[in-house]
Design a protein around this motif. Structure first.
Motif, PDB file in Angstrom:
ATOM      1  N   LEU A  54       0.872  -1.168   0.000  1.00  0.00           N
ATOM      2  CA  LEU A  54       0.000   0.000   0.000  1.00  0.00           C
ATOM      3  C   LEU A  54       0.915   1.226   0.000  1.00  0.00           C
ATOM      4  O   LEU A  54       1.162   1.849   1.024  1.00  0.00           O
ATOM      5  CB  LEU A  54      -0.916  -0.011   1.224  1.00  0.00           C
ATOM      6  N   ASP A  55       1.431   1.550  -1.174  1.00  0.00           N
ATOM      7  CA  ASP A  55       2.500   2.541  -1.281  1.00  0.00           C
ATOM      8  C   ASP A  55       2.040   3.935  -1.700  1.00  0.00           C
ATOM      9  O   ASP A  55       2.865   4.811  -1.921  1.00  0.00           O
ATOM     10  CB  ASP A  55       3.577   2.037  -2.250  1.00  0.00           C
ATOM     11  N   PHE A  56       0.736   4.161  -1.807  1.00  0.00           N
ATOM     12  CA  PHE A  56       0.238   5.501  -2.075  1.00  0.00           C
ATOM     13  C   PHE A  56      -0.209   6.082  -0.741  1.00  0.00           C
ATOM     14  O   PHE A  56      -1.094   5.552  -0.089  1.00  0.00           O
ATOM     15  CB  PHE A  56      -0.930   5.468  -3.068  1.00  0.00           C
ATOM     16  N   GLN A  57       0.450   7.162  -0.320  1.00  0.00           N
ATOM     17  CA  GLN A  57       0.182   7.718   0.997  1.00  0.00           C
ATOM     18  C   GLN A  57      -1.026   8.642   0.960  1.00  0.00           C
ATOM     19  O   GLN A  57      -1.135   9.509   0.086  1.00  0.00           O
ATOM     20  CB  GLN A  57       1.405   8.475   1.511  1.00  0.00           C
ATOM     21  N   SER A  61      -4.379  11.293   6.015  1.00  0.00           N
ATOM     22  CA  SER A  61      -3.812  10.555   7.138  1.00  0.00           C
ATOM     23  C   SER A  61      -2.438  10.044   6.720  1.00  0.00           C
ATOM     24  O   SER A  61      -2.326   9.021   6.042  1.00  0.00           O
ATOM     25  CB  SER A  61      -4.742   9.395   7.499  1.00  0.00           C
ATOM     26  N   PRO A  62      -1.353  10.721   7.094  1.00  0.00           N
ATOM     27  CA  PRO A  62      -0.012  10.391   6.597  1.00  0.00           C
ATOM     28  C   PRO A  62       0.452   8.959   6.857  1.00  0.00           C
ATOM     29  O   PRO A  62       1.234   8.423   6.104  1.00  0.00           O
ATOM     30  CB  PRO A  62       0.899  11.384   7.327  1.00  0.00           C
ATOM     31  N   GLY A  63      -0.041   8.290   7.888  1.00  0.00           N
ATOM     32  CA  GLY A  63       0.385   6.926   8.173  1.00  0.00           C
ATOM     33  C   GLY A  63      -0.424   5.873   7.431  1.00  0.00           C
ATOM     34  O   GLY A  63      -0.206   4.684   7.603  1.00  0.00           O
ATOM     35  N   THR A  64      -1.365   6.314   6.576  1.00  0.00           N
ATOM     36  CA  THR A  64      -2.244   5.385   5.882  1.00  0.00           C
ATOM     37  C   THR A  64      -1.816   5.213   4.432  1.00  0.00           C
ATOM     38  O   THR A  64      -1.592   6.187   3.725  1.00  0.00           O
ATOM     39  CB  THR A  64      -3.707   5.900   5.915  1.00  0.00           C
ATOM     40  N   GLY A  65      -1.685   3.958   4.015  1.00  0.00           N
ATOM     41  CA  GLY A  65      -1.384   3.655   2.619  1.00  0.00           C
ATOM     42  C   GLY A  65      -2.640   3.187   1.903  1.00  0.00           C
ATOM     43  O   GLY A  65      -3.564   2.655   2.523  1.00  0.00           O
ATOM     44  N   MET A  66      -2.667   3.419   0.594  1.00  0.00           N
ATOM     45  CA  MET A  66      -3.852   3.065  -0.176  1.00  0.00           C
ATOM     46  C   MET A  66      -3.441   2.419  -1.494  1.00  0.00           C
ATOM     47  O   MET A  66      -2.346   2.649  -2.000  1.00  0.00           O
ATOM     48  CB  MET A  66      -4.688   4.317  -0.473  1.00  0.00           C
ATOM     49  N   ALA A  67      -4.357   1.633  -2.044  1.00  0.00           N
ATOM     50  CA  ALA A  67      -4.216   1.068  -3.389  1.00  0.00           C
ATOM     51  C   ALA A  67      -5.622   0.802  -3.915  1.00  0.00           C
ATOM     52  O   ALA A  67      -6.447   0.227  -3.208  1.00  0.00           O
ATOM     53  CB  ALA A  67      -3.401  -0.220  -3.363  1.00  0.00           C
ATOM     54  N   ASN A  68      -5.887   1.259  -5.132  1.00  0.00           N
ATOM     55  CA  ASN A  68      -7.197   1.048  -5.760  1.00  0.00           C
ATOM     56  C   ASN A  68      -7.015   0.338  -7.086  1.00  0.00           C
ATOM     57  O   ASN A  68      -6.031   0.569  -7.796  1.00  0.00           O
ATOM     58  CB  ASN A  68      -7.912   2.378  -5.989  1.00  0.00           C
ATOM     59  N   ARG A 132      -6.968   0.041   2.030  1.00  0.00           N
ATOM     60  CA  ARG A 132      -6.202   0.982   2.842  1.00  0.00           C
ATOM     61  C   ARG A 132      -5.731   0.275   4.100  1.00  0.00           C
ATOM     62  O   ARG A 132      -6.315  -0.710   4.529  1.00  0.00           O
ATOM     63  CB  ARG A 132      -6.996   2.241   3.132  1.00  0.00           C
ATOM     64  N   GLY A 133      -4.662   0.783   4.641  1.00  0.00           N
ATOM     65  CA  GLY A 133      -4.074   0.195   5.838  1.00  0.00           C
ATOM     66  C   GLY A 133      -2.825   0.972   6.182  1.00  0.00           C
ATOM     67  O   GLY A 133      -2.618   2.096   5.695  1.00  0.00           O
ATOM     68  N   ALA A 134      -1.967   0.379   6.982  1.00  0.00           N
ATOM     69  CA  ALA A 134      -0.719   1.042   7.348  1.00  0.00           C
ATOM     70  C   ALA A 134       0.126   1.290   6.087  1.00  0.00           C
ATOM     71  O   ALA A 134       0.186   0.445   5.196  1.00  0.00           O
ATOM     72  CB  ALA A 134       0.055   0.186   8.353  1.00  0.00           C
TER      73      ALA A 134
END
Length: 159
Positions: A54-57, A61-68, A132-134
């Motif tokens: 999950l490398d898109f910040q 929320s700066p500590g959250t990574g996302m991928a769609n 989404r996650g860490a």
């Protein structure tokens, strides 16, 4: 005024009887029952459809990574088909030890929804997967579909 109003009375009655007969014959050909409805169960090719971080910040929320992702179900024969998608997601903090990831609602670590009507295309059904996650946490997922037509499964990362 209709086209039937312009016909002599005998021809109008004959035209209506013929139309009724054709409608009855077509309706009889459209019988649907358990033996005539077919569904196809399809798994994505290979083991996991996608695996990565999950490398898109998230900007919120700066500590959250996302991928769609968009999952594309492509039919070779039907421009409009019925489809249902089941997604299996696993999470890992180290990329070695994987645990099932369950989603129940809007604020969960992942969700699947049918694609937007704006992106509708003939022969293609689109489903959107949001995760989404860490930040930099590992995720992987695979897909299984039940469709009314044979399909090929592919994925496109959108974020």
């Amino acid at each position: 005024m209709s086209v039937l109003d312009l016909l002599p009375e005998g021809q109008a009655v004959a035209a209506m009887k013929e139309a009724h007969q054709q409608a009855t014959e077509r309706k009889a050909m459209q019988r649907v029952g358990g033996s005539s409805v077919r569904y196809f169960l399809t798994d994505n090719p290979g083991g996991w459809l996608w695996s990565g971080r999950l490398d898109f910040q998230s900007g919120q929320s700066p500590g959250t990574g996302m991928a769609n992702f968009n999952i594309l179900l492509t039919s070779s024969t039907s421009p409009a088909f019925l489809a249902a998608v089941a997604v299996t997601v696993e999470s890992s903090s180290d990329g070695v030890t994987w645990l099932p990831s369950r989603s129940k609602g809007l604020n969960d670590p992942w969700r699947v929804q049918e694609g937007s009507v704006l992106t509708a295309q003939p022969y293609v059904a689109i489903y959107e997967v949001e995760m989404r996650g860490a930040y930099m946490e590992y995720r992987r997922f695979k897909v299984q579909t039940m469709t009314s037509d044979p399909v090929a499964i592919s994925v496109v990362r959108t974020l």
